[in-house]
Design a protein around this motif. Structure first.
Motif, short mmCIF file in Angstrom:
data_model
loop_
_atom_site.label_atom_id
_atom_site.label_comp_id
_atom_site.label_asym_id
_atom_site.label_seq_id
_atom_site.Cartn_x
_atom_site.Cartn_y
_atom_site.Cartn_z
N ALA A 57 7.78 -75.57 1.89
CA ALA A 57 7.18 -74.25 1.71
C ALA A 57 8.27 -73.21 1.84
O ALA A 57 9.31 -73.46 2.46
CB ALA A 57 6.09 -74.01 2.76
N THR A 101 4.64 -68.72 2.36
CA THR A 101 3.99 -68.66 3.66
C THR A 101 4.00 -67.25 4.25
O THR A 101 4.82 -66.40 3.93
CB THR A 101 4.70 -69.61 4.64
N SER A 137 5.88 -70.63 7.83
CA SER A 137 6.76 -71.75 7.52
C SER A 137 6.85 -72.72 8.69
O SER A 137 6.78 -73.94 8.51
CB SER A 137 8.16 -71.24 7.15
N ALA A 149 10.56 -76.37 5.54
CA ALA A 149 10.15 -75.03 5.14
C ALA A 149 11.34 -74.09 5.28
O ALA A 149 12.18 -74.24 6.17
CB ALA A 149 8.98 -74.52 5.98
#
Length: 549
Positions: A57, A101, A137, A149
């Motif tokens: 992410a 995110t 994240s 992330a």
């Protein structure tokens, strides 16, 4: 596990954890599944994709093509023409991005609550903050939705959320990872960071994200041979810590000492004085340079979605006089000289990542004061142009406790090697598809496992060939009538064993395996009910001998 299977498991996990505040924008599942199928096809065709199927992410201030970049402010949104280089590099290595995110708006905060998309709750205790600004994240990694992330770190945003959620957060030397395609907070000191559940995973991701250094620094002092030298400040210089945190920190110091490190004293004063300057001095003016004109216009237009705390911080920075910036730069240079002199005789400085872990209610009651306290140990790192790494170091009151290693610029690898001494480890005995060279062995390697010894079990087990894909044996305890079975004992991070257990397919189970020297370790066993029509291969003495029959 195929990339497609991992994607489907991730979306199922997103639904199961029910934490919508993690995300600003999620990619549609059919689109991600199509990308995963393409990755699987390329791997099957022989393409080398080191991160094939790894899911990640990106913090909402980092460009992901096809998704708006908002920096946590919907009115600021724009459509990027391409991925930020850090995103593109991970995707080229086979990683798949799920979405963007949530964050403290415009990456301004260490709390994870300053967002119109809602406060991101802690992965372990929803009544507590996740830490910011890279809140979504960190929680996406901690909850097992993604493997990796991306975050950013100006004042500690890639480290404080790692500590609060029990994961690894790496803040590399400034400039090693490009910040192109990232909405700046303070452009001169911003860093792109990576979160992962284990250090090897974080290091692997960073190996694809970094660029050759674009600047030259004086050569690092020649390190004299000997044990790692770890700087530790006097207890009274740490200030007030949450209950139990001083003891947890001292345990981490002792763990390094027990591993052979040389513990040395350090005066923390220049670090904490510089930390206070990041928001109390003129350096915060750079945040106004980044997004101040947008905020002024948004306020005039009465736009929705502006966080009042963030807006107040940035708009107040507009009126800081230029002479204060020059005075603060002079003072910072003096403090940096003192800090580097303190570090000169050490390989790294060990600190708690944060002084405490507040609740959502505590932050709501005092948003500025609570945030300022959280940056006591992290704020100075980028101002001093240092590298840092945050790692888990146990628990306090059933919540994660984390420590941070800090060193001079370009000592990133050194910090990682020292951090390995802090990892809680466990042993795992394997007898089949996880053995060296077997199909599932890469699962162990990805978790940072290393081979401890090759041995045999006690003569109390029987081995059966199970009709599974990939083929694997089932080890069953029988007591009398058993035989010694070839086994490998691996060492791996304790959290890695938990991850492995979460993916263990039926009929496999984790149990206590007795070895030939009568010691016991966790190991893979098989449920007896799965042995119907399974061939007994005990006479071969092990899985590899059976395969080579």
């Amino acid at each position: 596990m195929s990339a497609l299977s991992r994607v489907r498991a991730a979306y199922a996990r997103i639904e199961a954890v029910d934490r919508p505040e993690i995300w600003i924008d999620l990619r549609p599942q059919p689109d991600v599944e199509a990308e995963a199928r393409a990755i699987d096809a390329r791997v099957a065709a022989g393409d080398r994709l080191p991160l094939a199927g790894h899911l990640f992410a990106a913090k909402g201030n980092i460009d992901v093509a096809g998704l708006p970049t908002t920096a946590g402010c919907p009115a600021y949104a724009y459509e990027p023409e391409s991925d930020a280089p850090v995103v593109a590099r991970l995707r080229r290595a086979g990683a798949i991005v799920l979405g963007t995110t949530n964050l403290d708006q415009f990456a301004t905060g260490l709390v994870g609550t300053r967002s119109p998309h809602g406060a991101v709750r802690n992965a372990h205790d929803p009544s507590r903050i996740s830490g910011g600004s890279s809140s979504g994240s960190a929680v996406a990694v901690a909850l097992g939705i993604v493997d990796l992330a991306l975050g950013t770190d100006t004042a500690g945003s890639g480290r404080v959320p790692a500590a609060f959620n029990g994961i690894v957060g790496v803040k590399p030397t400034r400039g090693l990872v490009p910040t192109t395609g990232v909405v700046p907070a303070c452009a001169s000191i911003d860093c792109v960071t990576v979160f992962a559940r284990t250090l090897p995973e974080a290091e692997q991701a960073l190996s694809f994200m970094t660029s050759p250094p674009t600047r030259e620094l004086p050569p690092l002092p020649q390190r004299t041979p000997g044990p790692w030298r770890i700087a530790v400040p006097p207890r009274d210089q740490l200030g007030e810590l949450d209950e139990g945190w001083a003891e947890a920190y001292e345990t981490a110091v002792e763990q390094l000492h027990s591993a052979g490190a040389d513990i040395r004293p350090l005066d923390l004063t220049p670090f904490t004085e510089a930390a206070a300057m990041l928001y109390e001095g003129a350096f915060v003016a750079e945040r106004y340079t980044a997004v101040g004109s947008f905020i002024d216009k948004a306020i005039a237009a009465e736009a929705d979605g502006l966080d009042p705390t963030v807006t107040g911080i940035i708009t107040r920075a507009r009126d800081i006089p230029a002479h204060q910036l020059y005075a603060d730069q002079d003072r910072l240079a003096t403090l940096r000289t003192r800090a580097l002199a303190e570090l000169a005789d050490a390989d790294a400085l060990l600190l708690p990542t944060a002084p405490g872990h507040p609740t959502l209610a505590e932050v709501a009651a005092d948003p500025l004061g609570t945030n300022a306290r959280l940056g006591r140990f992290t704020n100075s790192t980028n101002l001093f142009d240092l590298a840092a790494l945050a790692v888990p170091a146990g628990e306090v009151n059933a919540l994660p406790f984390g420590v941070m290693l800090i060193g001079p610029a370009f000592t990133d690898d050194r910090l990682a090697r020292i951090a390995e001494l802090l990892r809680p480890e466990t042993q795992l005995t394997v007898v089949g598809a996880h053995l060296t060279g077997q199909p599932l062995n890469p699962q162990l390697l990805a978790l940072g496992a290393r081979l401890d010894q090759t041995t045999t079990t006690a003569p109390v087990y029987r081995l059966h060939a199970l009709p599974t894909e990939p083929p694997k044996p089932g080890l069953v305890y029988v007591g009398e009538g058993g035989a010694e079975i070839e086994a490998e004992v691996w060492r791996l991070p304790t959290e890695g064993l938990g991850r492995l257990l979460a993916t263990l397919p039926h009929p496999m189970a984790l149990g206590s395996v007795q070895l030939s020297d009568d010691t016991r370790t966790p190991g893979f066993l098989c449920e007896p009910s799965a042995l119907t029509n399974a061939e007994d291969i005990t006479s071969y003495g092990g899985w590899r001998a059976y395969l080579n029959r």
